[in-house]
Enzyme design. Sequence first.
Site, PDB file in Angstrom:
ATOM      1  N   GLU A   1      -2.367  11.433   3.378  1.00  0.00           N
ATOM      2  CA  GLU A   1      -3.496  11.164   4.366  1.00  0.00           C
ATOM      3  C   GLU A   1      -3.489  12.404   5.385  1.00  0.00           C
ATOM      4  O   GLU A   1      -2.500  12.961   5.823  1.00  0.00           O
ATOM      5  CB  GLU A   1      -3.259  10.070   5.217  1.00  0.00           C
ATOM      6  CG  GLU A   1      -3.369   8.530   4.497  1.00  0.00           C
ATOM      7  CD  GLU A   1      -3.262   7.319   5.275  1.00  0.00           C
ATOM      8  OE1 GLU A   1      -4.261   6.853   5.645  1.00  0.00           O
ATOM      9  OE2 GLU A   1      -2.234   7.300   5.682  1.00  0.00           O
TER      10      GLU A   1
ATOM     11  N   GLU B   1       0.907  -1.167  -0.136  1.00  0.00           N
ATOM     12  CA  GLU B   1       0.078   0.016  -0.137  1.00  0.00           C
ATOM     13  C   GLU B   1       1.073   1.211   0.103  1.00  0.00           C
ATOM     14  O   GLU B   1       2.010   1.263   0.743  1.00  0.00           O
ATOM     15  CB  GLU B   1      -0.841  -0.096   1.281  1.00  0.00           C
ATOM     16  CG  GLU B   1      -1.818   1.402   1.305  1.00  0.00           C
ATOM     17  CD  GLU B   1      -2.520   1.287   2.608  1.00  0.00           C
ATOM     18  OE1 GLU B   1      -3.160   0.074   3.068  1.00  0.00           O
ATOM     19  OE2 GLU B   1      -3.028   2.273   3.092  1.00  0.00           O
TER      20      GLU B   1
END
Length: 393
Positions: A153, A148
């Site tokens: 974020e 990932e």
Amino acid sequence: MILLLMMALVSCKKDVSPKNALTGNNTTTTAPRAVTYQLIWSDEFNGTSVDNTKWTMETGNPGVNNEKEYYQAANATVTGGNLVITAKNESVGGWPYTSARMNTSGKFSCQYGRIEASMKLPLGQGLWPAFWMLGTNINTVGWPQCGEQDIMEHINADNTIYGTIHWYDNGNTQYGGNTTTNPDAYHLYAVQWDTNSITWWVDNTLYATANISNNINNTGAFQNPFFIILNMAVAGDFPGQTVDLSKLPASMYVDYVRVYKGVTSSGPPIGQTITLKGFNNDYVSGEDGTTAMTCTRTTASTWEQFLVVDAGNGKVALQSMGKYVSSENGTMPITCNRTSFSTWEEFTWGVNADGTITLQGNNGDFISSEDGTQAMTCNRTVASGWESFKVNQ
């Protein structure tokens, strides 16, 4: 309805424990040759709705991270040249909030390159917008074995931006970094990814680097194709379970998503902004244009970035913050304080067999990082390790 791509696709539980450093004995890397980037895929969001030839809308709650939203297509709109993902205080499917999540799985994937998005984020306790990627083999190997890449974020009302990779190394392992900005304004979030490293950038400023070369710490997942995801979660392990209802509805805006392929060449990357790393793996710095240049910086900011300028006759000039690097006739340490370039600010760009580069002044001598222990010079008659530099763009 597509139940979150059969659930297996999205069962990616984030570990919010301290990040594990990429360390180990296998740390030798081969730096990339000069790279230029060619656009291979984009969504400019100039239409009136989400382009379903590029994106799949997910439906339902992903069942990970203790998130509390129900994803549905209605929460993603395209207007004013932006994708708008909106989190709302409404109950659907037994969940107290709704939002949207979309991915390019089966429609577009990439292996290496530069992946970027221009985004404006909402601020509010409990909000968790993200721009990220998963390995295309997730349905075969599962997560985190697929790998990932979290390009961006953000949580709550903080000014911190996070970039992280997750993979399997005797369990979920992660590494990354963070930086600060004003997230409620548009910023360009990107990773640059090749066989050796993944680097994170905000507005073209580098803030974190992960070594993925030679399967170090079992990072082989990052040598495979990945697809792109955009979403905004509400509540969860990372932002916490408290949600500021006064901030809902809350929207994240995406001006565009673009993917570039790196094209390798043996020549200088004219017109590109680069960083240079010495044999000590530290960055070359222009030192604010006030003192002699060094190769001692562990991170790259504005004075560690150089625009490669065509100086004519096969030579280049390097410009940082409007000032040019000068070899200072090879008689004193090099500087970055010239407002224009002439003979002593022109260099021959050489490429070594391992992809590192050399810079040779008009005195015929090479720029040296001087072991990273003193000011840099341009007086070496031959180029060895300390006169070779890794190029990153």
